[in-house]
Structures are given as structure tokens and as C-alpha cells.
Enzyme design. Structure first.
Site, PDB file in Angstrom:
ATOM      1  N   LYS A 174      33.316  29.621  61.951  1.00  0.00           N
ATOM      2  CA  LYS A 174      34.300  30.711  61.949  1.00  0.00           C
ATOM      3  C   LYS A 174      33.456  31.975  61.886  1.00  0.00           C
ATOM      4  CE  LYS A 174      36.152  33.473  59.694  1.00  0.00           C
ATOM      5  NZ  LYS A 174      35.836  34.918  59.979  1.00  0.00           N
ATOM      6  N   GLU A 249      25.171  32.528  50.787  1.00  0.00           N
ATOM      7  CA  GLU A 249      24.272  33.677  50.984  1.00  0.00           C
ATOM      8  C   GLU A 249      25.103  34.925  50.766  1.00  0.00           C
ATOM      9  OE1 GLU A 249      21.175  33.844  51.473  1.00  0.00           O
ATOM     10  OE2 GLU A 249      20.616  31.837  52.152  1.00  0.00           O
ATOM     11  N   CYS A 283      22.033  42.629  53.869  1.00  0.00           N
ATOM     12  CA  CYS A 283      22.131  42.190  52.467  1.00  0.00           C
ATOM     13  C   CYS A 283      20.830  42.420  51.700  1.00  0.00           C
ATOM     14  CB  CYS A 283      22.588  40.737  52.385  1.00  0.00           C
ATOM     15  SG  CYS A 283      21.597  39.653  53.396  1.00  0.00           S
ATOM     16  N   GLU A 380      27.343  46.709  45.681  1.00  0.00           N
ATOM     17  CA  GLU A 380      26.533  46.787  46.899  1.00  0.00           C
ATOM     18  C   GLU A 380      27.145  47.811  47.855  1.00  0.00           C
ATOM     19  OE1 GLU A 380      26.754  43.233  49.327  1.00  0.00           O
ATOM     20  OE2 GLU A 380      24.734  43.599  50.067  1.00  0.00           O
TER      21      GLU A 380
HETATM   22  P1  NAD Z   1      34.502  40.794  53.261  1.00  0.00           P
HETATM   23  O1  NAD Z   1      33.970  40.180  52.025  1.00  0.00           O
HETATM   24  O2  NAD Z   1      35.981  40.918  53.419  1.00  0.00           O
HETATM   25  O3  NAD Z   1      33.990  39.996  54.553  1.00  0.00           O
HETATM   26  C1  NAD Z   1      32.633  39.637  54.740  1.00  0.00           C
HETATM   27  C2  NAD Z   1      32.647  38.466  55.712  1.00  0.00           C
HETATM   28  O4  NAD Z   1      33.298  37.373  55.105  1.00  0.00           O
HETATM   29  C3  NAD Z   1      33.441  38.762  56.985  1.00  0.00           C
HETATM   30  O5  NAD Z   1      32.774  38.174  58.068  1.00  0.00           O
HETATM   31  C4  NAD Z   1      34.789  38.103  56.765  1.00  0.00           C
HETATM   32  O6  NAD Z   1      35.375  37.669  57.954  1.00  0.00           O
HETATM   33  C5  NAD Z   1      34.425  36.950  55.880  1.00  0.00           C
HETATM   34  N1  NAD Z   1      35.489  36.581  54.971  1.00  0.00           N
HETATM   35  C6  NAD Z   1      36.230  37.398  54.200  1.00  0.00           C
HETATM   36  N2  NAD Z   1      37.124  36.697  53.474  1.00  0.00           N
HETATM   37  C7  NAD Z   1      36.932  35.407  53.802  1.00  0.00           C
HETATM   38  C8  NAD Z   1      37.537  34.184  53.392  1.00  0.00           C
HETATM   39  N3  NAD Z   1      38.500  34.144  52.461  1.00  0.00           N
HETATM   40  N4  NAD Z   1      37.091  33.039  53.948  1.00  0.00           N
HETATM   41  C9  NAD Z   1      36.104  33.032  54.857  1.00  0.00           C
HETATM   42  N5  NAD Z   1      35.494  34.143  55.283  1.00  0.00           N
HETATM   43  C10 NAD Z   1      35.890  35.313  54.754  1.00  0.00           C
HETATM   44  O7  NAD Z   1      33.864  42.171  53.413  1.00  0.00           O
HETATM   45  P2  NAD Z   1      33.728  43.228  54.584  1.00  0.00           P
HETATM   46  O8  NAD Z   1      34.560  44.417  54.251  1.00  0.00           O
HETATM   47  O9  NAD Z   1      33.813  42.658  55.943  1.00  0.00           O
HETATM   48  O10 NAD Z   1      32.240  43.568  54.269  1.00  0.00           O
HETATM   49  C11 NAD Z   1      31.964  44.197  53.057  1.00  0.00           C
HETATM   50  C12 NAD Z   1      31.113  43.415  52.150  1.00  0.00           C
HETATM   51  O11 NAD Z   1      30.747  42.138  52.624  1.00  0.00           O
HETATM   52  C13 NAD Z   1      29.819  44.138  51.983  1.00  0.00           C
HETATM   53  O12 NAD Z   1      29.918  45.081  50.974  1.00  0.00           O
HETATM   54  C14 NAD Z   1      28.845  43.068  51.665  1.00  0.00           C
HETATM   55  O13 NAD Z   1      28.811  42.877  50.280  1.00  0.00           O
HETATM   56  C15 NAD Z   1      29.429  41.833  52.248  1.00  0.00           C
HETATM   57  N6  NAD Z   1      28.701  41.348  53.417  1.00  0.00           N
HETATM   58  C16 NAD Z   1      27.554  40.685  53.176  1.00  0.00           C
HETATM   59  C17 NAD Z   1      26.833  40.208  54.228  1.00  0.00           C
HETATM   60  C18 NAD Z   1      25.539  39.481  53.987  1.00  0.00           C
HETATM   61  O14 NAD Z   1      24.725  39.425  54.876  1.00  0.00           O
HETATM   62  N7  NAD Z   1      25.348  38.880  52.804  1.00  0.00           N
HETATM   63  C19 NAD Z   1      27.269  40.426  55.527  1.00  0.00           C
HETATM   64  C20 NAD Z   1      28.467  41.111  55.749  1.00  0.00           C
HETATM   65  C21 NAD Z   1      29.180  41.565  54.669  1.00  0.00           C
END
Ligand code: NAD
Length: 476
Positions: A174, A249, A283, A380
Site C-alpha cells: 500500500k 521505521e 526521517c 518531528e
Molecule cells: P501520516 O502519519 O498521516 O502518514 C505517513 C504515511 O503513513 C503516509 O504514507 C500515509 O499514507 C501512511 N498512513 C497514515 N495512516 C495510516 C494507517 N492507519 N495505516 C497505514 N498507513 C497509514 O503523516 P503525513 O501527514 O503524511 O506525514 C507527516 C508525518 O509522517 C511526518 O511528520 C513524519 O513524522 C511521518 N513520516 C515519516 C516518514 C519516514 O520516513 N519515517 C515518511 C513520511 C512521513
């Protein structure tokens, strides 16, 4: 290549069962540039059945043949780099050169995982009786559900699926709805390389709905997620409830410790590039920069001067070194963190504002006079902002580095061997680099501790996440 991305289920690119889609937007222009299919539960059921059948077939393919397929996919990506890079920049925002690097690294990870596929060694355990043989053998764990984010829309996907496929697992990915075409280009390369039907499946839709459906499903044996800490905790809880192995991660808030007697300009130059790569949406982005008092002013001046050279704009334009944030929601979230800190007394040394009146751009930003009560010092930021603080003793810097529940990457610059030894022992992080910023290569382990998650991607450890150990013994 197009910006209209379909689902890939059981070897077929197709719309979702109810034909609904989500819009895909170019963050540099704010324009809708395409769509992505939104999977229903009926689609997920088909993906699950395909992954089950694909696993049965793929696990019987020899490691040597799996190696050849992954290497072929890597070569296809290298041939297709120009077309894919343009699409990646249009949907994610990063400068074209960064997109090309990401695709090159994706290909390298496929090569690495392919080679590791030939080395999933078990072992022979000496037995207590002469007529007994004891073996520990490695088996692919089963169909995998992988959930990947938008910041590295291709390399975050490959970090999961390459070792999973190398191990002999099938996968349902996904991938991120913001950046679907990049993930689709990787899946297409794998399918063109000859993977059997069902070994790899790609879905998009409502993330919480899809993870809530796939994780408990009995066909799925392993979960891997990259994203934020709060979502990671929810998914880990669900995986625990259903006894699924998981790799998490999650986020970071990386400290950088800079002691006196280093090349201050050189360190500032390195950090000015690393911090604003991918507009800080990384990250392991260096975020809390802790500088020994005696070189603090010199560092801040140099860092801010180097940042002036960053050219913000549409990643397709020549000379642009920083693109927009991935969407307007992230732009507003980072902007709020900066504004709150400013109201609480932080000094904006450069940046702090939106850049253009279209697209989700923010200026590269540096804050000083920050304190630990500010939200930006605890959450973060995941954007183009760094906070710089002075420290008096190395112990004080380590305490600040370890203050947060995060424990992903930490960085240090020092000429003191004693400091290197102390930091190596005391910094609570999954990764520590000293005097350079070399992380995340295919051959080195990558992962966090504390709230930053568990499990390792990269290195020889990567494939272990997708293997289980079976003990076999026989007497003659
Ligand atoms: P988010 O937590 O809503 O989403 C991050 C990712 O997780 C997205 O790809 C989203 O589709 C997926 N996701 C969200 N809820 C999910 C669920 N219930 N089940 C499966 N997948 C899910 O946050 P965002 O607004 O898109 O990004 C913000 C935060 O996400 C950032 O502040 C950062 O902390 C984190 N992030 C971390 C990484 C990383 O490389 N560790 C990458 C992208 C975002």
C-alpha cells in the site's frame, strides 16, 4: 508514463471495483495532474488471494533465479530513469537530480537484495548423538503487507519489497496516495522482469481502512511500515493483537553534536545541503543542531550564509535545489510549528515564510534561542527547518540528544577521539555517523530504537525480517 495510476493485482493493472479514484496533485503548482485508484475490500480480497497463490509459486523459485529477476528489474529502472524521474518530481516535488539519485539507489537496493537472496544460509548444529542431524533452515515468512510513505516514493517501497521478494515472500504494497506513479514504476519494472503473477501487488486507497483490513487477515504473515510514530504505534498494536511479525521505521528528530576545533565552514556546508534535501522531509534529517559555545556564533553565521545559496522552486527547473513540501497539509503543519516557536521567543535567523503564492513552498528556515518547551523541539518537524543551540559540555549535549523518545539517527562532528568513544556509547540512536553523513546505503543497516521503531532495513539484516527459522532434525 502517466500520472493516472491503477491497482496492480494478480498481474493485471486495473481500476478499483467501484472505479473510484483520488486526485494526484503537483505540489509545485497546486494543479491536479492525475488520479489514483482507490481499492475497495473486494479489491483487497483479490490482492490477498493473489499474494497467497504468488507466495506458493515464488517461494519455490530458487534463490539464484530470484537474484536474476531482481537484477533485471534494477537494469530496467536504470534504462527508464529519465521518464520516471520527471514523474517523481511532478508528484513529489523534489528536484529532478534528487529523483534520479533515488531511482539509482532503488536499483542498487534491488541488486543488493538479489545478491543476498543467494545467501539465505541456515546452519548445521552439532548433535549430541552420532546418528542425529540438526539443521536450522531459513524459510520465507509468507505474504507481506507493506505500507510506505511519500517522501521517498520509490526507495521506501524497495527497502521493503526487495528483501521480501529476495527471501521468497509475496507482497501487497500500500504505497502513498500522494506519489503513486513512482511506486507503480517500480512495480512495473519488477513485473516486466518476470516475477510470477501475484508475487507483487500494489494497492492504494484509504490508508487506515487498508491497514485495518490487511494486517489482521490470516493470509498476511508480516507487516512493514514506514511513517509517523503515532500511526506506527497503532499498526504495531494491531500486528501484536494478530501475532504478526512487524518492522516499524518511524520518525526521528535527529541531533547533530558539533564540538570545537572542527572545520566550522565545512560542517555548516555539509549540513546546509543535508538539512534541506527533499525539503527536510527525511526521517534522518539533521534537526536539533547542538554546537559547543566557543564556535556557536561562527557556526550560525556560516550555516545561514550557506543556506542563502539554496534555490527554492519547481524541481523540474534547472538550478533548483529545494522543491515544495509534498502537500498543502504538510506546508501548514510545518508553518504552524515555526510560528508557534517564534511566538514563544525563537529567533528566525533565515526563512520562516511561504515562498510563492502557488504550490506548497516554505523557505529554508533556521531558528535559534529555542527551548525545550516549544513543540518544534519535541515533535518531528519533517520540513525545511533546523534549530541551533549552544552547549557547554559534551555531557549536556548528549542529554539533549537523548531527551526525546525518538532514537533514529544522530550525527556528530568532532576531532576528539575521546568524544567519539563517549558518543558511541551514550547516544541513544539506531545510527550514529561521525564527521560525515553517510547513511542508508543498501549494504548498511538502517533502523531506530525507542519510539523510532524496531527492525532493520538494509544490510545483511534486511532479509532476516522476511525469514523465519525452522529447526529440522533426523536420526538414522
Ligand atoms: P501520516 O502519519 O498521516 O502518514 C505517513 C504515511 O503513513 C503516509 O504514507 C500515509 O499514507 C501512511 N498512513 C497514515 N495512516 C495510516 C494507517 N492507519 N495505516 C497505514 N498507513 C497509514 O503523516 P503525513 O501527514 O503524511 O506525514 C507527516 C508525518 O509522517 C511526518 O511528520 C513524519 O513524522 C511521518 N513520516 C515519516 C516518514 C519516514 O520516513 N519515517 C515518511 C513520511 C512521513
Amino acid at each position: 508514463m502517466s500520472h493516472n495510476t491503477q491497482l496492480f493485482i494478480n498481474g493485471v493493472w486495473r481500476d478499483s471495483a467501484d472505479r473510484t479514484t483520488l486526485d494526484v496533485t503537483n505540489p509545485a503548482t497546486g494543479e491536479v495532474i492525475g488520479s489514483v485508484a482507490r481499492a475497495t475490500h473486494a479489491d483487497l480480497d483479490e490482492a490477498l488471494a493473489a499474494a497467497a497463490a504468488g507466495f506458493t509459486e515464488w517461494k519455490r523459485v530458487s534463490g539464484f533465479e530470484r537474484y536474476k529477476a531482481l537484477r533485471r528489474a534494477a537494469d530496467l529502472l536504470r534504462e527508464r530513469v529519465d521518464g520516471i524521474a520527471k514523474i517523481m518530481t511532478e508528484e513529489q516535488g523534489k528536484p529532478l537530480a534528487e529523483s534520479k539519485v533515488e531511482i539509482a539507489i532503488t536499483a542498487d537496493i534491488l541488486d543488493w537484495a538479489g545478491e543476498e537472496a543467494r545467501r539465505a544460509y541456515g546452519r548445521v548444529i552439532p548433535a549430541r548423538a552420532g546418528n542425529v542431524t540438526q539443521l536450522a533452515v531459513k524459510e520465507p515468512i509468507g505474504p507481506v503487507a507493506a505500507f510506505t510513505p511519500w517522501n521517498f516514493p520509490m526507495s521506501q517501497v524497495v527497502r521493503k519489497i526487495a528483501p521480501a521478494l529476495g527471501a521468497g515472500c509475496s507482497v501487497i504494497v500500500k504505497a502513498a496516495e500522494d506519489t503513486p506513479a513512482s511506486a507503480a514504476a517500480l512495480v512495473k519494472a519488477l513485473s516486466d522482469a518476470g516475477l510470477p503473477t501475484g508475487a507483487i501487488n500494489l494497492v492504494f486507497g484509504d490508508p487506515a481502512d487498508i491497514s485495518g483490513y490487511l494486517i489482521p487477515h490470516p493470509i498476511i504473515r508480516k507487516i512493514s511500515f514506514t511513517g509517523s510514530v503515532p500511526v506506527g504505534k497503532k499498526l504495531a498494536e494491531l500486528a501484536g493483537r494478530h501475532m504478526k511479525r512487524a518492522t516499524m521505521e518511524l520518525g526521528g528528530h535527529s541531533p547533530v553534536i558539533i564540538t570545537e576545533a572542527v572545520d566550522v565552514d565545512g560542517v555548516a556546508a555539509m549540513l546546509a545541503v543535508a538539512k534541506f534535501r527533499n525539503a527536510g522531509q527525511v526521517c534522518v534529517s539533521p534537526t536539533r543542531i547542538l554546537v559547543q559555545e566557543s564556535v556557536y556564533d561562527e557556526f550560525v553565521t556560516s550555516f545561514v550564509n550557506q543556506i542563502r545559496a539554496i534555490k527554492v522552486g519547481n524541481g523540474l527547473e534547472a538550478g533548483v535545489t529545494m522543491g515544495p513540501l509534498v502537500n498543502a497539509r504538510r506546508q501548514a503543519a510545518v508553518e504552524d510549528l515555526i510560528a508557534e516557536a517564534q511566538q514563544a521567543g525563537a529567533n528566525v535567523r533565515i526563512g520562516g515564510n511561504r515562498v510563492e503564492n502557488k504550490g506548497s513552498f516554505l523557505q529554508p528556515t533556521v531558528l535559534t534561542e529555542v527551548d525545550t518547551s516549544m513543540r518544534i523541539m519535541n515533535e518531528e518537524p519533517f520540513g525545511p527547518v533546523a534549530m541551533v543551540q549552544p552547549f557547554a559540555s559534551l555531557q549536556e549535549a548528549v542529554e539533549e540528544a537523548n531527551r526525546l523518545p525518538y532514537g533514529l539517527a544522530a550525527f556528530a562532528f568532532t576531532n576528539s577521539v575521546k568524544a567519539v568513544a563517549m558518543l558511541s556509547d551514550e547516544v541513544e540512536a539506531g545510527m550514529l555517523t561521525v564527521n560525515h553523513l553517510g547513511l542508508a546505503l543498501p549494504e548498511v543497516p538502517f533502523g531506530g530504537v525507542k519510539d523510532s521503531g524496531y527492525g532493520v532495513e538494509g544490510g545483511i539484516e534486511a532479509m532476516d525480517a522476511y525469514l523465519s527459522t525452522k529447526f529440522l532434525t533426523h536420526a538414522v
